[in-house]
Motif scaffolding. Structure first.
Motif, PDB file in Angstrom:
ATOM      1  N   HIS A 142     -11.507   0.649  -5.590  1.00 45.37           N
ATOM      2  CA  HIS A 142     -10.067   0.737  -5.315  1.00 45.37           C
ATOM      3  C   HIS A 142      -9.373  -0.463  -5.950  1.00 45.37           C
ATOM      4  O   HIS A 142      -9.018  -1.425  -5.280  1.00 45.37           O
ATOM      5  N   CYS A 183       1.901   3.844  -2.938  1.00 43.34           N
ATOM      6  CA  CYS A 183       1.183   5.093  -3.238  1.00 43.34           C
ATOM      7  C   CYS A 183       0.913   5.893  -1.961  1.00 43.34           C
ATOM      8  O   CYS A 183       1.007   7.109  -1.957  1.00 43.34           O
ATOM      9  N   HIS A 184       0.555   5.168  -0.917  1.00 43.97           N
ATOM     10  CA  HIS A 184       0.183   5.826   0.346  1.00 43.97           C
ATOM     11  C   HIS A 184       1.420   6.004   1.219  1.00 43.97           C
ATOM     12  O   HIS A 184       1.646   5.235   2.153  1.00 43.97           O
ATOM     13  N   PHE A 238     -12.747   0.248   2.073  1.00 47.73           N
ATOM     14  CA  PHE A 238     -12.341   0.980   0.866  1.00 47.73           C
ATOM     15  C   PHE A 238     -11.448   0.165  -0.068  1.00 47.73           C
ATOM     16  O   PHE A 238     -11.629   0.188  -1.281  1.00 47.73           O
ATOM     17  N   CYS A 259       0.834  -1.205   0.000  1.00 47.56           N
ATOM     18  CA  CYS A 259       0.000   0.000   0.000  1.00 47.56           C
ATOM     19  C   CYS A 259       0.868   1.254   0.000  1.00 47.56           C
ATOM     20  O   CYS A 259       0.476   2.293  -0.538  1.00 47.56           O
ATOM     21  N   LYS A 312     -13.748   2.645   6.893  1.00 45.83           N
ATOM     22  CA  LYS A 312     -13.198   2.831   5.551  1.00 45.83           C
ATOM     23  C   LYS A 312     -11.878   2.070   5.379  1.00 45.83           C
ATOM     24  O   LYS A 312     -11.569   1.595   4.291  1.00 45.83           O
TER      25      LYS A 312
HETATM   26  C1  HEC Z   1      -1.389   2.370  -7.204  1.00 44.12           C
HETATM   27  C2  HEC Z   1      -1.614   3.272  -6.090  1.00 44.12           C
HETATM   28  C3  HEC Z   1      -2.325   2.751  -4.855  1.00 44.12           C
HETATM   29  C4  HEC Z   1      -2.023   1.644  -4.098  1.00 44.12           C
HETATM   30  C5  HEC Z   1      -0.926   0.621  -4.289  1.00 44.12           C
HETATM   31  C6  HEC Z   1      -2.980   1.629  -3.003  1.00 44.12           C
HETATM   32  N1  HEC Z   1      -3.837   2.701  -3.108  1.00 44.12           N
HETATM   33 FE1  HEC Z   1      -5.293   3.261  -1.778  1.00 44.12          FE
HETATM   34  N2  HEC Z   1      -5.769   4.855  -2.919  1.00 44.12           N
HETATM   35  C7  HEC Z   1      -5.126   5.208  -4.087  1.00 44.12           C
HETATM   36  C8  HEC Z   1      -5.777   6.403  -4.621  1.00 44.12           C
HETATM   37  C9  HEC Z   1      -5.391   7.107  -5.922  1.00 44.12           C
HETATM   38  C10 HEC Z   1      -6.808   6.758  -3.710  1.00 44.12           C
HETATM   39  C11 HEC Z   1      -7.819   7.904  -3.824  1.00 44.12           C
HETATM   40  C12 HEC Z   1      -8.947   7.412  -4.669  1.00 44.12           C
HETATM   41  C13 HEC Z   1     -10.274   7.769  -4.204  1.00 44.12           C
HETATM   42  O1  HEC Z   1     -10.420   8.477  -3.194  1.00 44.12           O
HETATM   43  O2  HEC Z   1     -11.236   7.301  -4.841  1.00 44.12           O
HETATM   44  C14 HEC Z   1      -6.761   5.781  -2.658  1.00 44.12           C
HETATM   45  C15 HEC Z   1      -7.594   5.806  -1.575  1.00 44.12           C
HETATM   46  C16 HEC Z   1      -7.520   4.922  -0.499  1.00 44.12           C
HETATM   47  C17 HEC Z   1      -8.330   5.002   0.702  1.00 44.12           C
HETATM   48  C18 HEC Z   1      -9.404   6.056   1.008  1.00 44.12           C
HETATM   49  C19 HEC Z   1      -8.795   7.283   1.676  1.00 44.12           C
HETATM   50  C20 HEC Z   1      -9.822   8.378   1.829  1.00 44.12           C
HETATM   51  O3  HEC Z   1      -9.714   9.362   1.105  1.00 44.12           O
HETATM   52  O4  HEC Z   1     -10.719   8.256   2.632  1.00 44.12           O
HETATM   53  C21 HEC Z   1      -7.989   3.935   1.486  1.00 44.12           C
HETATM   54  C22 HEC Z   1      -8.557   3.585   2.842  1.00 44.12           C
HETATM   55  C23 HEC Z   1      -6.957   3.209   0.778  1.00 44.12           C
HETATM   56  N3  HEC Z   1      -6.699   3.816  -0.417  1.00 44.12           N
HETATM   57  C24 HEC Z   1      -6.376   2.060   1.248  1.00 44.12           C
HETATM   58  C25 HEC Z   1      -5.392   1.349   0.573  1.00 44.12           C
HETATM   59  C26 HEC Z   1      -4.841   0.102   1.041  1.00 44.12           C
HETATM   60  C27 HEC Z   1      -5.251  -0.607   2.336  1.00 44.12           C
HETATM   61  C28 HEC Z   1      -3.900  -0.291   0.137  1.00 44.12           C
HETATM   62  C29 HEC Z   1      -3.071  -1.551   0.138  1.00 44.12           C
HETATM   63  C30 HEC Z   1      -3.800  -2.794   0.165  1.00 44.12           C
HETATM   64  C31 HEC Z   1      -3.860   0.711  -0.923  1.00 44.12           C
HETATM   65  N4  HEC Z   1      -4.789   1.690  -0.624  1.00 44.12           N
HETATM   66  C32 HEC Z   1      -3.021   0.679  -2.012  1.00 44.12           C
HETATM   67  C33 HEC Z   1      -4.068   4.570  -4.680  1.00 44.12           C
HETATM   68  C34 HEC Z   1      -3.464   3.420  -4.230  1.00 44.12           C
END
Ligand code: HEC
Length: 125
Positions: free
Chosen positions: A101, A56-57, A93, A53, A89
């Motif tokens: 996602h 990106c995060h 999410f 995760c 979330k």
């Molecule tokens: C390739 C990039 C990428 C990866 C890897 C990724 N994410 Fe995300 N994530 C994003 C993006 C871009 C958003 C914003 C999109 C949206 O709000 O619709 C997001 C939004 C989120 C949010 C919502 C945050 C909010 O605004 O409330 C959560 C929770 C989240 N991700 C959890 C995870 C988790 C857990 C993992 C690993 C399993 C993960 N992400 C891996 C790109 C990524």
């Protein structure tokens, strides 16, 4: 005549059987309530292991910041719902069945650990 009747009954019966429609309902994983879940040892590594995760995060990247030192502060309290843990979330999410996602999802096992952690009060332990 009797043969015809048997034939008819057989047809009707087979129609009855094939008309059954099966809906496969994917069960919500049972929450394993065995022992305390530690945020530092059980939850945080889910996000950072193999950069799953944190790719990106990360600090200065997409919210929330899942790097080990910042993860707790970044998740709390916005992404956690201790009243209805399954609504959190952080659990839904990027959950295994999310349709939005699609970059990376939690496995069912990882999601269960996170749900368990929230159920236990989302402690910084
Ligand atoms: C390739 C990039 C990428 C990866 C890897 C990724 N994410 Fe995300 N994530 C994003 C993006 C871009 C958003 C914003 C999109 C949206 O709000 O619709 C997001 C939004 C989120 C949010 C919502 C945050 C909010 O605004 O409330 C959560 C929770 C989240 N991700 C959890 C995870 C988790 C857990 C993992 C690993 C399993 C993960 N992400 C891996 C790109 C990524």
């Amino acid at each position: 005549m009797k043969k015809r009747l048997i034939f008819l009954i057989t047809i009707l019966f087979s129609l009855f059987i094939t008309s059954c429609k099966y809906d496969f309902i994917i069960p919500v994983p049972e929450v394993p309530v065995t022992g305390d879940v530690s945020f530092a040892t059980n939850v945080a590594p889910i996000f950072s292991a193999a950069n799953k995760c944190t790719a990106c995060h990360k600090s200065g990247g997409q919210y929330p910041d899942f790097t080990a030192v910042n993860a707790y502060g970044s998740i709390m309290p916005a992404l956690v719902n201790t009243t209805s843990p399954a609504q959190s979330k952080i659990y839904t999410f990027a959950g295994p069945t999310t349709a939005t996602h699609t970059w990376k999802k939690l496995s069912a096992g990882e999601a269960a650990i996170i749900l368990n952690w929230v159920t236990q009060g989302a402690k910084n332990n």
